[in-house]
Design a protein around this motif. Structure first.
Motif, PDB file in Angstrom:
ATOM      1  N   TYR A  48       0.904  -1.026  -0.083  1.00  0.00           N
ATOM      2  CA  TYR A  48      -0.018   0.006  -0.027  1.00  0.00           C
ATOM      3  C   TYR A  48       0.955   1.290   0.070  1.00  0.00           C
ATOM      4  N   ARG A  49       0.593   2.070  -0.755  1.00  0.00           N
ATOM      5  CA  ARG A  49       1.165   3.464  -0.933  1.00  0.00           C
ATOM      6  C   ARG A  49       0.015   4.523  -0.716  1.00  0.00           C
ATOM      7  N   MET A  50      -0.260   5.063   0.386  1.00  0.00           N
ATOM      8  CA  MET A  50      -1.363   5.894   0.690  1.00  0.00           C
ATOM      9  C   MET A  50      -1.027   7.092   1.534  1.00  0.00           C
ATOM     10  N   PRO A  51      -0.320   8.096   0.510  1.00  0.00           N
ATOM     11  CA  PRO A  51      -0.044   9.270   1.365  1.00  0.00           C
ATOM     12  C   PRO A  51      -1.073  10.186   2.020  1.00  0.00           C
ATOM     13  N   GLY A  52      -2.233  10.044   1.445  1.00  0.00           N
ATOM     14  CA  GLY A  52      -3.455  10.636   2.072  1.00  0.00           C
ATOM     15  C   GLY A  52      -4.155   9.954   3.104  1.00  0.00           C
ATOM     16  N   GLY A  53      -3.773   8.528   3.185  1.00  0.00           N
ATOM     17  CA  GLY A  53      -4.474   7.690   4.138  1.00  0.00           C
ATOM     18  C   GLY A  53      -5.712   6.862   3.319  1.00  0.00           C
ATOM     19  N   MET A  54      -5.930   5.716   4.175  1.00  0.00           N
ATOM     20  CA  MET A  54      -7.037   4.948   3.661  1.00  0.00           C
ATOM     21  C   MET A  54      -7.818   4.082   4.905  1.00  0.00           C
ATOM     22  N   VAL A  55      -9.082   3.966   4.684  1.00  0.00           N
ATOM     23  CA  VAL A  55      -9.743   2.919   5.540  1.00  0.00           C
ATOM     24  C   VAL A  55     -10.469   1.985   4.876  1.00  0.00           C
ATOM     25  N   ILE A  56     -10.511   0.664   5.443  1.00  0.00           N
ATOM     26  CA  ILE A  56     -10.923  -0.478   4.893  1.00  0.00           C
ATOM     27  C   ILE A  56     -11.930  -0.854   5.818  1.00  0.00           C
ATOM     28  N   LEU A  57     -13.230  -1.050   5.510  1.00  0.00           N
ATOM     29  CA  LEU A  57     -14.214  -1.635   6.668  1.00  0.00           C
ATOM     30  C   LEU A  57     -14.957  -2.677   5.865  1.00  0.00           C
ATOM     31  N   PRO A  58     -15.506  -3.434   6.812  1.00  0.00           N
ATOM     32  CA  PRO A  58     -16.266  -4.633   6.333  1.00  0.00           C
ATOM     33  C   PRO A  58     -18.049  -4.076   5.860  1.00  0.00           C
ATOM     34  N   MET A  59     -18.469  -4.632   4.723  1.00  0.00           N
ATOM     35  CA  MET A  59     -19.864  -4.311   4.229  1.00  0.00           C
ATOM     36  C   MET A  59     -20.724  -5.140   4.710  1.00  0.00           C
ATOM     37  N   THR A  60     -20.259  -6.381   5.366  1.00  0.00           N
ATOM     38  CA  THR A  60     -21.266  -7.382   5.815  1.00  0.00           C
ATOM     39  C   THR A  60     -20.929  -7.895   7.276  1.00  0.00           C
ATOM     40  N   ASP A  61     -21.751  -8.640   7.904  1.00  0.00           N
ATOM     41  CA  ASP A  61     -21.209  -9.047   9.149  1.00  0.00           C
ATOM     42  C   ASP A  61     -20.603 -10.354   9.078  1.00  0.00           C
ATOM     43  N   ASP A  62     -20.393 -10.956   8.014  1.00  0.00           N
ATOM     44  CA  ASP A  62     -19.832 -12.483   7.868  1.00  0.00           C
ATOM     45  C   ASP A  62     -18.399 -12.351   7.636  1.00  0.00           C
ATOM     46  N   LEU A  63     -17.561 -11.155   7.414  1.00  0.00           N
ATOM     47  CA  LEU A  63     -16.239 -11.063   6.904  1.00  0.00           C
ATOM     48  C   LEU A  63     -15.151 -11.870   7.762  1.00  0.00           C
ATOM     49  N   GLN A  64     -14.648 -12.575   6.968  1.00  0.00           N
ATOM     50  CA  GLN A  64     -13.388 -13.201   7.916  1.00  0.00           C
ATOM     51  C   GLN A  64     -12.044 -12.847   7.096  1.00  0.00           C
ATOM     52  N   VAL A  65     -11.083 -12.371   7.731  1.00  0.00           N
ATOM     53  CA  VAL A  65      -9.650 -12.317   7.247  1.00  0.00           C
ATOM     54  C   VAL A  65      -8.656 -12.212   8.319  1.00  0.00           C
ATOM     55  N   ASN A  66      -7.644 -12.772   8.059  1.00  0.00           N
ATOM     56  CA  ASN A  66      -6.457 -12.850   8.907  1.00  0.00           C
ATOM     57  C   ASN A  66      -5.242 -11.816   8.105  1.00  0.00           C
ATOM     58  N   SER A  67      -4.888 -10.975   9.073  1.00  0.00           N
ATOM     59  CA  SER A  67      -3.928  -9.716   8.795  1.00  0.00           C
ATOM     60  C   SER A  67      -2.528 -10.167   9.270  1.00  0.00           C
ATOM     61  N   LYS A  68      -1.627 -10.705   8.781  1.00  0.00           N
ATOM     62  CA  LYS A  68      -0.298 -10.719   9.682  1.00  0.00           C
ATOM     63  C   LYS A  68      -0.234 -11.409  10.799  1.00  0.00           C
ATOM     64  N   GLY A  69      -1.365 -12.596  10.777  1.00  0.00           N
ATOM     65  CA  GLY A  69      -1.556 -13.467  11.934  1.00  0.00           C
ATOM     66  C   GLY A  69      -2.682 -13.147  12.899  1.00  0.00           C
TER      67      GLY A  69
END
Length: 320
Positions: free
Chosen positions: A69-90
């Protein structure tokens, strides 16, 4: 989520039937996916541009994802449903979380299933709202549930508006109103700390004076759009300080307070009667989703905006 949308001049809508069709998108974004369920692959993206941010709502697929990611202004990521599943760096993340980053970071995700999420990418020129305290580090936050649901709904409303009323996005004022609503929703999502610094007087004099300046500003410019970044610049304070003052003095978020101010300003216009319509009065105060506006108006004033307008016209009828 995507079935009710159609592409337009304001909404880019793309579906991908296989991973090979999706690869060019990844190459442009410095991302590399390893699909985990090739036979059932399906992905889609909806993209809307606002003056200082870009919204990407994504239907992803089961995969291992490495991205820079190259986000000089910033970013936000959010779930759009209640069943999201993801692992980030463990770290296992579900729909209780959202993530944010300003700067650069090498990120690694595992998505064991199809997920729906929204990515909001901000222009570097957007004024700092106190969201990103740690540069170059993707961070996960436990979301305030009502704020998350409100932000989700707002994003869906923006997508639908872009799909069915794309010409609205050609109006600088309308696009700025839509963006301001989103920024205010994100202020709530980040739960800006409203507690005063320990050295601040318990009387809260500076906060009271700051809210009075907001009130004076709204009174002086009753029909002008109200943007928090402009208010903060006008008063020489940060958006975090502005939001903290409103929360302390008025007992509500800056988003709620500005919304309430706009509702009262709309009511004043409706009571003038004349040849105005509910829609023109509402839009003059930044309300562009009439169903949402009508519900908020009724909840606040216990009558429909059309009833207020009718009463205003009766008041202004000439005698005799």
């Amino acid at each position: 989520m995507f079935d009710a949308l159609a592409p337009s001049s304001a909404l880019q809508l793309i579906g991908f039937a296989d991973v090979d069709a999706f690869r060019p998108i990844e190459s442009m974004e410095d991302a590399r996916s390893i699909p985990l369920d090739v036979p059932n692959f399906a992905a889609a993206r909806a993209v809307v541009a606002l003056p200082a941010c870009r919204i990407i709502v994504m239907r992803s697929f089961a995969r291992i994802l490495d991205t820079a990611y190259r986000m000089p202004g910033g970013m936000v990521i959010l779930p759009m449903t209640d069943d999201l599943q993801v692992n980030s760096k463990g770290m296992d993340l579900d729909a209780r979380f959202f993530v944010a980053l300003r700067g650069n970071d090498e990120c690694h995700f595992v998505e064991p299933q199809t997920n729906y999420h929204a990515m909001i990418i901000f222009s570097p020129g957007l004024k700092d709202r106190g969201w990103f305290d740690h540069a170059d580090d993707l961070r996960a936050y436990v979301a305030n549930r009502p704020a998350l649901l409100h932000t989700r709904q707002l994003l869906l409303d923006i997508l639908r508006t872009a799909s069915v009323q794309p010409l609205l996005f050609e109006s600088t004022e309308v696009a700025a109103h839509l963006q301001e609503g989103l920024l205010l929703a994100l202020d709530d999502l980040f739960r800006i700390d409203a507690r005063p610094d320990r050295s601040t007087s318990v009387r809260g004099g500076p906060s009271t004076k700051l809210v009075q300046r907001i009130d004076d500003y709204v009174a002086a410019y009753p029909t002008a759009p109200i943007y928090t970044a402009d208010l903060a610049g006008e008063f020489g304070v940060s958006i975090r300080t502005l939001g903290g003052a409103v929360s302390k003095v008025r007992g509500m978020s800056l988003h709620q307070y500005i919304r309430l101010k706009r509702l009262w300003a709309t009511r004043a216009r409706l009571l003038k009667g004349g040849g105005a319509t509910v829609a023109t009065c509402a839009r003059a105060q930044g309300f562009h989703h009439m169903g949402e506006f009508a519900a908020a108006y009724r909840a606040t004033f216990h009558e429909a905006p059309s009833d207020t307008l009718a009463r205003g016209r009766q008041i202004r009828l000439p005698a005799g």
